[in-house]
Design a protein around this motif. Structure first.
Motif, PDB file in Angstrom:
ATOM      1  N   PRO A 133       0.883  -1.159  -0.100  1.00 20.32           N
ATOM      2  CA  PRO A 133      -0.076   0.015  -0.013  1.00 20.32           C
ATOM      3  C   PRO A 133       0.714   1.332  -0.034  1.00 20.32           C
ATOM      4  O   PRO A 133       1.736   1.317   0.811  1.00 20.32           O
ATOM      5  N   GLY A 134       0.555   2.040  -0.726  1.00 23.11           N
ATOM      6  CA  GLY A 134       1.333   3.633  -1.059  1.00 23.11           C
ATOM      7  C   GLY A 134       2.566   3.554  -1.548  1.00 23.11           C
ATOM      8  O   GLY A 134       3.327   4.376  -1.934  1.00 23.11           O
ATOM      9  N   GLY A 135       2.693   2.278  -2.281  1.00 23.60           N
ATOM     10  CA  GLY A 135       4.138   1.974  -3.118  1.00 23.60           C
ATOM     11  C   GLY A 135       3.909   2.654  -4.582  1.00 23.60           C
ATOM     12  O   GLY A 135       2.989   3.277  -4.775  1.00 23.60           O
ATOM     13  N   TYR A 136       5.074   2.732  -5.093  1.00 28.65           N
ATOM     14  CA  TYR A 136       5.215   3.672  -6.211  1.00 28.65           C
ATOM     15  C   TYR A 136       5.299   2.618  -7.348  1.00 28.65           C
ATOM     16  O   TYR A 136       6.047   1.341  -7.282  1.00 28.65           O
ATOM     17  N   LEU A 137       5.451   2.903  -8.609  1.00 23.02           N
ATOM     18  CA  LEU A 137       5.583   1.830  -9.963  1.00 23.02           C
ATOM     19  C   LEU A 137       6.895   1.736  -9.840  1.00 23.02           C
ATOM     20  O   LEU A 137       7.748   2.627  -9.584  1.00 23.02           O
ATOM     21  N   GLN A 138       7.503   0.536 -10.309  1.00 21.24           N
ATOM     22  CA  GLN A 138       8.771   0.005 -10.381  1.00 21.24           C
ATOM     23  C   GLN A 138       9.404   0.379 -11.735  1.00 21.24           C
ATOM     24  O   GLN A 138      10.443   0.897 -11.962  1.00 21.24           O
TER      25      GLN A 138
END
Length: 156
Positions: A133-138
């Motif tokens: 949750p809250g992560g960004y695209l890799q």
């Protein structure tokens, strides 16, 4: 700032030009070498491939069989911009990238993944990370058109 142009390619920062699908290996290397050092490697299913690192982002370009022909082998058929992992364990990024990667005015690496999903190009290959949750695209990559006549690029 990098700008994704589905069906066309990727605009590079600092007026280095545009990586256009179908361009030759040498033209693609020349454009990328304006902003960073390139590293050539052999890619599976690719006539040629190279990467370049730019301020925490890795740019990958591949010439693919079936893409419009370049000067040597297949023309540019795939481009990808990827972020370095947040730590040595390979965990997904937990904040925005230093350099914007934009599609239709939205910085895809500058906002949490859930906020940018609607702005992702239909034809993009996206690495969403591990889904924290809250992560960004890799990473985000684009394939060029396989048949330029079908997409209108070869029409007169």
């Amino acid at each position: 700032m990098f700008v994704l142009l589905p069906g066309t390619g990727l605009v590079l920062p600092h007026r280095a030009g545009t990586l256009r699908f179908g361009m030759s290996e040498y033209a693609a290397q020349w454009a990328v070498s304006i902003i960073c050092e390139i590293h050539v490697f052999g890619g599976a299913g690719a006539d040629w491939a190279f990467t370049g690192d730019y301020l925490g982002l890795t740019l990958t370009a591949r010439g693919e069989r079936g893409a419009p022909r370049g000067a040597r082998g297949g023309g540019l058929g795939y481009v990808e911009v990827a972020r370095e992992p947040a730590d040595a364990s390979g965990a997904e990024p937990i904040g925005p990238a230093l350099v914007p990667v934009v599609h239709r005015g939205v910085d895809l690496f500058g906002r949490p993944r859930v906020e940018v999903v609607a702005h992702l190009p239909r034809q993009a290959r996206v690495d969403h990370g591990i889904g924290r949750p809250g992560g960004y695209l890799q990473a985000i990559g684009l394939h060029g058109p396989r048949d330029p006549c079908r997409t209108g690029a070869g029409a007169r």
